[in-house]
Design a protein around this motif. Structure first.
Motif, PDB file in Angstrom:
ATOM      1  N   VAL A  93      58.470 -16.816  80.605  1.00  0.00           N
ATOM      2  CA  VAL A  93      58.484 -15.758  79.714  1.00  0.00           C
ATOM      3  C   VAL A  93      59.176 -14.610  80.430  1.00  0.00           C
ATOM      4  N   ALA A  94      59.393 -13.222  79.541  1.00  0.00           N
ATOM      5  CA  ALA A  94      59.395 -12.358  80.205  1.00  0.00           C
ATOM      6  C   ALA A  94      58.391 -11.247  79.293  1.00  0.00           C
ATOM      7  N   PRO A  95      57.125 -11.045  80.298  1.00  0.00           N
ATOM      8  CA  PRO A  95      55.782 -10.248  79.705  1.00  0.00           C
ATOM      9  C   PRO A  95      56.958  -8.335  79.614  1.00  0.00           C
ATOM     10  N   GLU A  96      55.508  -7.716  79.288  1.00  0.00           N
ATOM     11  CA  GLU A  96      55.337  -6.469  78.867  1.00  0.00           C
ATOM     12  C   GLU A  96      54.212  -5.864  79.576  1.00  0.00           C
ATOM     13  N   VAL A  97      54.352  -4.679  80.277  1.00  0.00           N
ATOM     14  CA  VAL A  97      53.268  -3.809  80.211  1.00  0.00           C
ATOM     15  C   VAL A  97      52.868  -3.312  79.616  1.00  0.00           C
ATOM     16  N   LEU A  98      51.027  -3.093  79.014  1.00  0.00           N
ATOM     17  CA  LEU A  98      50.647  -3.095  78.330  1.00  0.00           C
ATOM     18  C   LEU A  98      49.725  -1.395  78.446  1.00  0.00           C
ATOM     19  N   ARG A  99      49.721  -0.381  77.459  1.00  0.00           N
ATOM     20  CA  ARG A  99      49.437   1.309  78.290  1.00  0.00           C
ATOM     21  C   ARG A  99      48.883   1.164  77.159  1.00  0.00           C
ATOM     22  N   LEU A 100      47.251   1.848  77.553  1.00  0.00           N
ATOM     23  CA  LEU A 100      46.456   1.797  76.036  1.00  0.00           C
ATOM     24  C   LEU A 100      47.195   3.963  76.904  1.00  0.00           C
ATOM     25  N   THR A 101      46.984   4.197  75.982  1.00  0.00           N
ATOM     26  CA  THR A 101      46.668   5.795  74.976  1.00  0.00           C
ATOM     27  C   THR A 101      45.164   6.279  74.295  1.00  0.00           C
ATOM     28  N   ASP A 102      45.080   7.297  74.460  1.00  0.00           N
ATOM     29  CA  ASP A 102      43.516   7.942  73.656  1.00  0.00           C
ATOM     30  C   ASP A 102      43.757   8.628  72.442  1.00  0.00           C
ATOM     31  N   SER A 103      44.919   8.570  72.317  1.00  0.00           N
ATOM     32  CA  SER A 103      45.345   8.923  71.159  1.00  0.00           C
ATOM     33  C   SER A 103      46.038   8.580  70.083  1.00  0.00           C
ATOM     34  N   VAL A 104      46.336   8.459  68.870  1.00  0.00           N
ATOM     35  CA  VAL A 104      47.787   7.775  68.801  1.00  0.00           C
ATOM     36  C   VAL A 104      48.187   9.512  67.224  1.00  0.00           C
ATOM     37  N   THR A 105      49.921   9.588  67.313  1.00  0.00           N
ATOM     38  CA  THR A 105      50.025   9.892  66.574  1.00  0.00           C
ATOM     39  C   THR A 105      50.484   9.214  64.966  1.00  0.00           C
ATOM     40  N   LEU A 106      50.132   9.854  64.242  1.00  0.00           N
ATOM     41  CA  LEU A 106      50.975   8.679  62.487  1.00  0.00           C
ATOM     42  C   LEU A 106      51.722   9.952  62.179  1.00  0.00           C
ATOM     43  N   THR A 107      51.988   8.796  61.322  1.00  0.00           N
ATOM     44  CA  THR A 107      53.423   9.470  60.257  1.00  0.00           C
ATOM     45  C   THR A 107      52.636   9.176  59.085  1.00  0.00           C
ATOM     46  N   ARG A 108      53.122  10.332  58.368  1.00  0.00           N
ATOM     47  CA  ARG A 108      51.817   9.943  57.351  1.00  0.00           C
ATOM     48  C   ARG A 108      52.972  10.320  56.017  1.00  0.00           C
ATOM     49  N   ARG A 109      53.674   9.712  55.001  1.00  0.00           N
ATOM     50  CA  ARG A 109      53.771   9.994  53.757  1.00  0.00           C
ATOM     51  C   ARG A 109      52.974  10.100  52.942  1.00  0.00           C
ATOM     52  N   PHE A 110      53.854  10.805  52.273  1.00  0.00           N
ATOM     53  CA  PHE A 110      53.282  11.120  51.006  1.00  0.00           C
ATOM     54  C   PHE A 110      54.293  11.248  49.682  1.00  0.00           C
ATOM     55  N   THR A 111      53.815  10.406  48.531  1.00  0.00           N
ATOM     56  CA  THR A 111      55.051  10.952  48.038  1.00  0.00           C
ATOM     57  C   THR A 111      55.413  11.440  46.459  1.00  0.00           C
TER      58      THR A 111
END
Length: 382
Positions: A59-77
């Motif tokens: 297997v080729a695992p990856e490191v899981l990195r936790l963050t305290d906030s998230v930047t979301l991309t909002r779309r409005f039509t």
């Protein structure tokens, strides 16, 4: 039993005992041969080599990195709208004589767009002009008669009553002339309303009626769109709209690509039906706007204080009762199972939180090849 009878039965007894002894001897020999054969087979089986153990899954695992906030991309039509748009029609109904424009034609302010059949109004104007000419002649006669009556009254040849009659007759005719003049002005106004003129410079959008059609009062004949940069109109989440600053830079994604734009203004109230706040965006100078009513998506970033990590959707497995799980690697290089909750989705990845710790190794894909508790071999860690 006498001696003769005993002599006769002894040989039969011996023959039966012999047969039983022979049968037991055959059974014993067979059992001995089976035991000996089993021992030989067991000895050979113990000497043979078994199949090699299955190799460990790499297997080729990856490191899981936790963050305290998230930047979301909002779309409005939303959609692009002309700066001004008008449905042009006649104030009074009638038969359309001609429509002078077609879809896409450019018109200047004041250009004639369409005309009604004016024959009835022109006939009415002719009648009123003739009536005015007759009244004008009568009024001229009344003026001359009144002037002579004034001279005669000064000489004492007529009574004051006669002079009053001619004066009032002249006033009546002048009032009738004023009435006819007002009717002529009304006809001229109605004639001016038989033409549709462009209220501003722009392009014809749709031609709804053609020559010969009977147009009712206010019925649209053509639509006119102002020849100016279009604005983008979109309904936003009120909380997100309230955080926008004047002239905030955004991107509008259309079928032809992303266009730079800036916030022009926000509606002062919420939409009664959707409870959203309408925003208007102007495209950057030099940017060619799509045609009016073309749709697009305004892209706005939003930061939320939620602790979690981004993982590919392929890393998530369906758990019990609709839950999601994530496969991680324990310290002894065996597969461990962690609970995961999806907070946000963005294309092929998900923002999740769960029982995993920051810096844990997880499998970004290929989760169908391993099971919890299985020892694995690490290829590389990304």
């Amino acid at each position: 039993m006498d001696t003769a009878d005993q002599a006769r039965t002894r040989p039969g007894f011996l023959r039966g005992a012999g047969r039983v002894a022979l049968t037991l001897l055959v059974i014993g020999a067979g059992a001995g041969a089976g035991v000996a054969g089993y021992g030989v087979l067991a000895a050979r089986a113990s000497q043979a080599e078994g199949p090699p153990p299955a190799p460990r899954t790499v297997v080729a695992p990856e490191v899981l990195r936790l963050t305290d906030s998230v930047t979301l991309t909002r779309r409005f039509t939303g959609q692009f709208e002309a700066a001004q748009e008008a449905a042009l029609g006649f104030e009074e109904g009638g038969t359309i004589a001609e429509v002078l424009v077609r879809e896409g034609d450019a018109v200047a302010m004041g250009d004639v767009v369409a005309r009604l059949d004016t024959r009835l109004l022109e006939a009415e104007r002719t009648r009123l002009e003739a009536s005015r000419a007759a009244l004008d002649a009568q009024a001229e006669l009344a003026r001359r008669t009144n002037a002579r009556q004034e001279q005669l009254r000064a000489q004492g040849h007529v009574a004051q009553q006669r002079l009053d009659e001619t004066s009032l007759q002249l006033a009546q005719l002048e009032a009738s002339l004023a009435e006819v003049d007002a009717a002529l002005v009304a006809v001229e106004v109605r004639l001016s309303k038989t033409e549709i003129r462009a209220p501003f410079a722009g392009r014809i959008g749709a031609r709804l009626l053609d020559a010969g059609a009977v147009a009712g009062p206010g019925a649209a004949v053509v639509t006119l769109l102002e020849d100016a940069p279009a604005r983008f109109r979109v309904a936003l989440d009120p909380a997100l709209a309230g955080r926008l600053v004047p002239r905030a830079a955004v991107e509008i994604e259309t079928a032809g690509g992303r266009l730079p734009a800036r916030l022009a203004e926000l509606a002062p109230e919420l939409d009664a039906a959707t409870r959203a706040r309408v925003a208007f965006f102007d495209l950057a100078p030099g940017t060619e706007a799509p045609p009016a009513r073309a749709s697009g998506d305004v892209i706005l970033p939003e930061i939320r204080a939620e602790r979690g990590a981004w993982v590919p959707l392929a890393a998530l497995r369906q758990g019990p009762r609709g839950a999601w799980t994530l496969l991680t690697l324990a310290e002894d290089e065996t597969i461990a199972l962690e609970a995961a909750e999806i907070l946000h989705l963005d294309g092929e990845r998900a923002y999740v939180r769960g029982s995993f710790a920051d810096g844990a190794l997880y499998l970004p894909g290929g989760t169908h090849r391993v099971v919890p508790g299985e020892p694995v071999t690490l290829a590389e860690v990304r």
